[in-house]
Motif scaffolding. Structure first.
Motif, short mmCIF file in Angstrom:
data_model
loop_
_atom_site.label_atom_id
_atom_site.label_comp_id
_atom_site.label_asym_id
_atom_site.label_seq_id
_atom_site.Cartn_x
_atom_site.Cartn_y
_atom_site.Cartn_z
N TRP A 231 -1.38 1.14 -10.51
CA TRP A 231 -1.39 1.47 -9.26
C TRP A 231 -3.04 1.91 -8.71
O TRP A 231 -3.84 1.98 -9.51
N THR A 232 -2.98 0.92 -7.43
CA THR A 232 -4.38 1.67 -7.30
C THR A 232 -5.16 2.52 -6.36
O THR A 232 -4.18 3.74 -5.85
N TYR A 233 -5.95 3.17 -6.20
CA TYR A 233 -6.57 4.38 -6.07
C TYR A 233 -5.74 4.13 -4.49
O TYR A 233 -5.75 5.18 -3.91
N LEU B 10 -12.13 -2.13 -10.79
CA LEU B 10 -11.63 -3.09 -10.23
C LEU B 10 -13.80 -4.15 -9.65
O LEU B 10 -13.10 -5.04 -9.92
N GLU C 127 -1.50 -4.65 -14.64
CA GLU C 127 -2.10 -3.93 -13.21
C GLU C 127 -2.04 -2.86 -13.47
O GLU C 127 -0.66 -2.14 -14.19
N SER D 100 -5.85 2.52 -10.54
CA SER D 100 -7.20 1.60 -11.15
C SER D 100 -7.67 1.35 -10.22
O SER D 100 -7.37 1.77 -8.88
N ILE D 101 -9.23 1.74 -9.38
CA ILE D 101 -10.10 2.01 -8.56
C ILE D 101 -11.65 1.21 -8.91
O ILE D 101 -12.17 1.02 -10.00
N LYS D 102 -12.32 1.05 -7.95
CA LYS D 102 -13.61 1.23 -8.09
C LYS D 102 -14.47 2.07 -9.02
O LYS D 102 -14.01 2.88 -7.65
N ARG E 206 0.53 -1.37 -0.05
CA ARG E 206 0.57 -0.60 -0.09
C ARG E 206 1.06 1.08 -0.18
O ARG E 206 0.34 2.36 -0.29
#
Length: 530
Positions: free
Chosen positions: A356-358, A410, A354, A382-384, A322
């Motif tokens: 990087w996430t939010y 996602l 893939e 990437s993010i919901k 994270r």
């Protein structure tokens, strides 16, 4: 005014016109309409015109660990008018690798020739470089033969000497601290300085300009820094394949210089060009809590109004935790004055599926972040779907201009995001390059089934943008036969039933109205329009 002789003796009846007592604002407005050639002549006309034209002519200066750029930067610092004119510094961190051999140098030049001349041989070669061009373009060109044929040519020997000179010169300026001392002086003395751009792709632009070379004289008119404008078109150029260590060194020294001089910039672009290097992940990860780099970065960059930034990870770095992006979320959380953010973040090519996430990119607290952000350009994360709507409509309360590319949902669907953005009426400008290639619902393709020879990707993106910005027509993904109001079903299928009340109330508290719940409408799937 073009071509006015610098020492022209004007008739007596014209001298009053030259020295006419117009307000400075009007003179400046007129000079702003002139190109650089006319400004160069205008500043020689009279003592009253000189400072006005000079301020417009010298509003940007380059600095790099190269002698010619250093000399010009020093002259700008010393000049009483020019130092009050500079608004932007271009910091060129291009890296000349001292380990490059003569053979490697020659093949670099061969590759440049191939890119520049595009298999167009010189019909009547009259210079060794003409023969080098022709032989480099040959499909059956043998590298060993090419090397032995040209290794002793003057343009190869001299070009390699210049390469090595810049390589060792750069190391010397950096190791002895002269480069940073000069930069600090510029930061202190350029009173109107508001913008700084760190670049390393400038020689690529120089190579593109070589396409306009005069093939008979081998002369070319270049733009850019003093080094670039004087570059010999027969010499090879360094690429933007910078080393992580070199970029890390420049970032740390720049941050320290801004902190020591207490210079408050309005705009910063850090290797933001598409083909440049990026800020190494190791640099961001080293700025841990309590570290000097973190505290200096917050002090140097927290007051920016415009920030452009590119970062990528190597295959050996930890990019799954994270905290993988190090200080980036913390830094964004401190940028309360930021109006424009351009953020390109990419994982290694081997992990291209893939992003990087939010949670890795943006701070999760406080809830409202970047309260003054008006324009966002983001790619590679990437993010919901629910979080994406929350970010764009609530957490960034003043956002009006949005560009995104390679954003993966996602959970949830792009149909729902499009519907909510349209219902909100918040955005005034929108750019969606590659939206039809985006994924959603955890990795499934979005609009591949909507595109064919009759309904192109450009048509689809145009319809999406029109639907969001102008709030008219029907949702581009609605099947034929459905009422336009049925598109609200796309949105409500994003929200789990147990969270509908809480989610609606939170958005209402921030002035965002959710579309009415259509109740019985079932989830819809995108289909190609007939």
């Amino acid at each position: 005014m073009q071509g006015l002789p610098p020492s022209m003796d004007l008739p007596a009846d014209l001298k009053p016109w030259i020295d006419v007592n117009l307000p400075t604002e009007i003179k400046t407005s007129v000079f702003e309409l002139l190109d650089k050639a006319d400004l160069k002549q205008a500043r020689l006309v009279s003592s009253s015109w000189y400072p006005l034209a000079t301020r417009l002519l010298f509003d940007r200066v380059y600095i790099s660990p190269k002698s010619l750029d250093i000399e010009v930067f020093m002259e700008c610092v010393r000049h009483p008018v020019i130092k009050e004119s500079i608004k932007e510094i271009i910091y060129d961190v291009t890296y000349f690798d001292a380990s490059v051999s003569l053979r490697e140098y020659l093949f670099k030049l061969k590759n440049e020739v191939f890119l520049t001349f595009w298999s167009k041989p010189i019909e009547k070669p009259s210079h060794p470089f003409h023969h080098f061009i022709n032989q480099s373009q040959s499909e059956d060109c043998d590298k060993d033969e090419l090397y032995h044929a040209f290794e002793n040519e003057a343009f190869i020997i001299e070009g390699y000497r210049v390469w090595q000179e810049y390589a060792y010169q750069g190391q010397d300026y950096m190791e002895k601290g002269f480069l940073m001392e000069l930069l600090r002086r510029g930061l202190r003395d350029f009173s109107r300085l508001s913008s700084l751009a760190v670049k390393d792709g400038l020689f690529g632009e120089n190579l593109n300009e070589t396409g306009l070379i005069d093939r008979s004289t081998l002369c070319c008119k270049y733009s850019g820094s003093p080094v670039l404008r004087s570059w010999n078109p027969l010499h090879a150029r360094p690429s933007s394949d910078n080393t992580a260590e070199n970029v890390d060194w420049h970032f740390r020294k720049l941050t320290s210089a801004l902190t020591e001089t207490d210079k408050r910039l309005e705009s910063l672009r850090l290797l933001s060009h598409e083909y440049s290097s990026t800020i190494p992940l190791m640099t961001l990860q080293s700025a841990t809590a309590g570290s000097t780099l973190l505290s200096e970065s917050i002090r140097a960059y927290s007051n920016l109004r415009s920030f452009a930034f590119r970062v990528s990870a190597s295959r050996t770095e930890d990019y799954k935790s994270r905290e993988a992006l190090g200080m980036l979320p913390r830094l964004l959380g401190e940028m309360h004055s930021l109006n424009h953010l351009d953020l390109s973040i990419f994982r290694p090519a081997s992990e291209s599926s893939e992003h990087w996430t939010y949670e890795q990119v943006f701070p999760q607290y406080p809830y409202t972040i970047l309260p003054n952000l008006v324009s966002l350009n983001i790619s590679g994360f990437s993010i919901k779907a629910v979080d994406f709507i929350d970010l764009l409509l609530v957490r960034l309360p003043r956002l009006r201009d949005l560009t995104f590319f390679l954003v993966e949902l996602l959970e949830g669907s792009w149909e729902g995001v499009i519907e909510m953005l349209s219902q909100s009426g918040k955005l005034e400008a929108l750019r969606l390059p590659g939206l039809y290639e985006s994924t959603h619902k955890g990795g499934h393709g979005f609009a591949f089934g909507t595109i064919d020879s009759d309904y192109t990707a450009d048509d689809f993106i145009h319809d999406v943008m029109d639907y969001i910005l102008n709030r008219r027509g029907r949702h581009p993904c609605l099947p034929q036969g459905c009422e336009p109001s049925a598109a609200m079903g796309y949105f409500w299928t994003l929200i789990p039933d147990e969270h509908v009340g809480r989610w609606t109330k939170r958005h209402k508290d921030f002035g965002v109205t959710c579309p009415p719940d259509p109740g019985s409408i079932v989830p819809l799937t995108p289909r190609r329009r007939p």
